[in-house]
Design a protein around this motif. Sequence first.
Motif, short mmCIF file in Angstrom:
data_model
loop_
_atom_site.label_atom_id
_atom_site.label_comp_id
_atom_site.label_asym_id
_atom_site.label_seq_id
_atom_site.Cartn_x
_atom_site.Cartn_y
_atom_site.Cartn_z
N GLY A 701 53.42 58.57 39.84
CA GLY A 701 54.15 59.78 40.22
C GLY A 701 54.16 59.93 41.73
N SER A 702 54.60 61.05 42.20
CA SER A 702 54.65 61.28 43.64
C SER A 702 53.27 61.53 44.22
CB SER A 702 55.57 62.45 43.96
OG SER A 702 55.10 63.63 43.33
N THR A 703 52.31 61.88 43.36
CA THR A 703 50.93 62.11 43.80
C THR A 703 49.96 61.43 42.85
OG1 THR A 703 51.51 64.26 44.78
CG2 THR A 703 49.20 63.86 44.31
N LEU A 704 49.02 60.72 43.44
CA LEU A 704 47.92 60.17 42.65
C LEU A 704 46.73 61.11 42.77
CD1 LEU A 704 48.03 56.40 43.78
CD2 LEU A 704 48.89 57.36 41.64
N SER A 705 46.17 61.48 41.64
CA SER A 705 45.01 62.37 41.62
C SER A 705 43.78 61.56 41.20
CB SER A 705 45.22 63.54 40.66
OG SER A 705 46.35 64.30 41.04
#
Length: 720
Positions: A701-705
């Motif tokens: 996705g646009s952010t990796l957590s």
Amino acid sequence: MILRRCLSASILALALAVSGCAANPSSSTLNLPGDTLSLYLDGAIVPVVPGGAPSTVVCSSLRSTGSTAPITLSVTGVPAGMTATFTQPPANGNFGTLLLTAVNTAAPGTFPLTVTATDGTATSTAKLTATIIPTDAITLAAATPAITVRQDGTPGSTAVTVSRSVGYTNPITITATGMPTGLTPTYTQPAAGTTGTVTFTTASTPAAPGTYNITLTASDGAATATTTVAVTVGVVLTVANANDTTLGISGQLREFMSTGFQPSTYNNGFFKSFASTTDLAALNPLHIRLQPVFGAIPWVANSLPAAASDWSFTGLDQTVQPVLAVGDKSPIFQIAKAPLFLDDASGHFIDNPTNLALLTTYAQNLVRYYNTGGFNVGSTHFQSASSQHITWWAIFNEPNLNNLTATQYIQLYNTLVPAMLAVDPTLKFVGLELSDYVSSTGVGQAASFLPQMVLPANAGGINAPMNAIATHFYGTCVQSATDASLFTGAAKLVSEVKYIEAQLATRSDLAGTPVWVTENNVNSDYALTTGFSSCTPTIQYVLDPRGTSTFFTAYRPLLFSQLGKAGAQSLYHFLYEGSQAYGEVNSGSAAKTLAYWTDYWLAHTFPWDGVSAGALLYKTSTTEATPTVDILAVHNLDNSVSLMVTNYAAASTADDNGAGNTRTVFVNLTALGTFSSATEVDLNGATSPTAGPTAATITPGSTLSLTFNGYGSSMFLLKP
């Protein structure tokens, strides 16, 4: 307790005899012949506090003379939310106790109750009024007891619910305490209602990453209630869609991983015990380093006249021959030491013209043996069994620790290299190989050699070809060095690489010479034959397990990232087989360690063949003022993205081989667009040394957590 005063049975009896009427107007008496019973209560109106202590009513019974049957008490009319219990009169007794309690949520009001006493024959009742007193009580609950906020200002919230006593509508206010500097709460207050919201946001100078226990308090001015929420402040790393040309080699990551062997009396037999080279080859090592020392130096004597027994390649080739068949089949052979008969009692080369000439002969014969058909001693021919040649040669080991000055080393290098090239002109050479460290004043060992080496070739500088220049980096030589000091020490190693590059740039023919780190590990110490430390000979040697522990899963990736960005073009694990302090695999069992898997995944996530253009280094940024999380992100030639996040936060500044601190990390990939697929590999304390980590398929996705429970690294391959 609220206790009502009791009347003695004898006083009551006397009062009745005198007055001829009941002592309690709310009581009634059955005047029957034989067994009679009269019930008296010590109060007609009883207050009951919700959630408070029990209210007590003493119940007194008057019975006819001679009646001894047990008396039982009961009550009717008790409202919801109120509980009535009795302490019954004892056998033959006349007194009992009524206890009235009410829950917090009991509705206020006045309620008539009837108390009945019976001994099985006679019965008597008495009336009382129980009043539930309105009270101010509050409870508070958070819908989300664990909240995450980001250092970039992205907030985190929780809904809160309050409950209060019936009838109370005072406005309720929520406040928060226990917050670190840089974390700010805002509220939607419940006021006269029952719900609200608490939102936490980091300030422009954000709170340090970590988890904080925050106390929420609800108050209406009189009553209060509290609850605790855990607020985690997460680090935000951002990858920009731009090449950072200030890093690496003109914006490229050109850094390969490799490993090494030190053929010697102690480990010549590793491949005899463990013949398979499959695990070694799986590391994808380039230019595996060979460093023969005591017990593996093939020129063992200098007889006059020369004898075939002067030479023996048996011990050395037990390691060299298997290595020649692995990977790129192009190892580096380091002429680490002179033949022992050229050394002094301390094992240092005795530098004089005669010995330098003999050392030159030794170097030439090594090239002949491995590359050009061998050499003869008398009627005995010495030649490598392998058809693979050795192209790369390193000249001497750690001259600064082996009693050579810069002038002596330059003379040695300028003598050996041309002589070896005369035997095989295809050779390539690695110079220097310092035992390098940076002092507390910020001066590295390279400062003792580089300024003279880069003098003009005709004025005392290097005048022979040098295809790479090498140095050795260890975090410490003291087992008691803290984890935090080793991590912060990475910056000193970076500064040393940059210093070497800057010195080389002062001479046009040396500018751009690759800087290789041909030895790296956590601790350079080892045990002397006496059992004492080689670095501090007055104390016993203590093995430092951080070379293969969880610590290593953060230490090596951090160095790979930082040194690669500084322009270093190789990073070698000191020994493929060794102890917990050194080995990628155990020397006694060939069992893999966490060091093996860390190096394996570095080589596979950031591959480079040592020749081609490297991956482009992205510009990255962090929200941390003092970083404890590192990021390395590159754009590969096939348009995929390789990315590594490393958590090197120590739980305590005193930790020595600690587990590391927790970190929550968000990687902002918005600028890179979308990806069709991705894999993730996690290296940490939960990784099996036997099986290693498993590459997991994830949805990009646009952010990796990411959540780190301690030291470790996460590596990603993102495909367009």
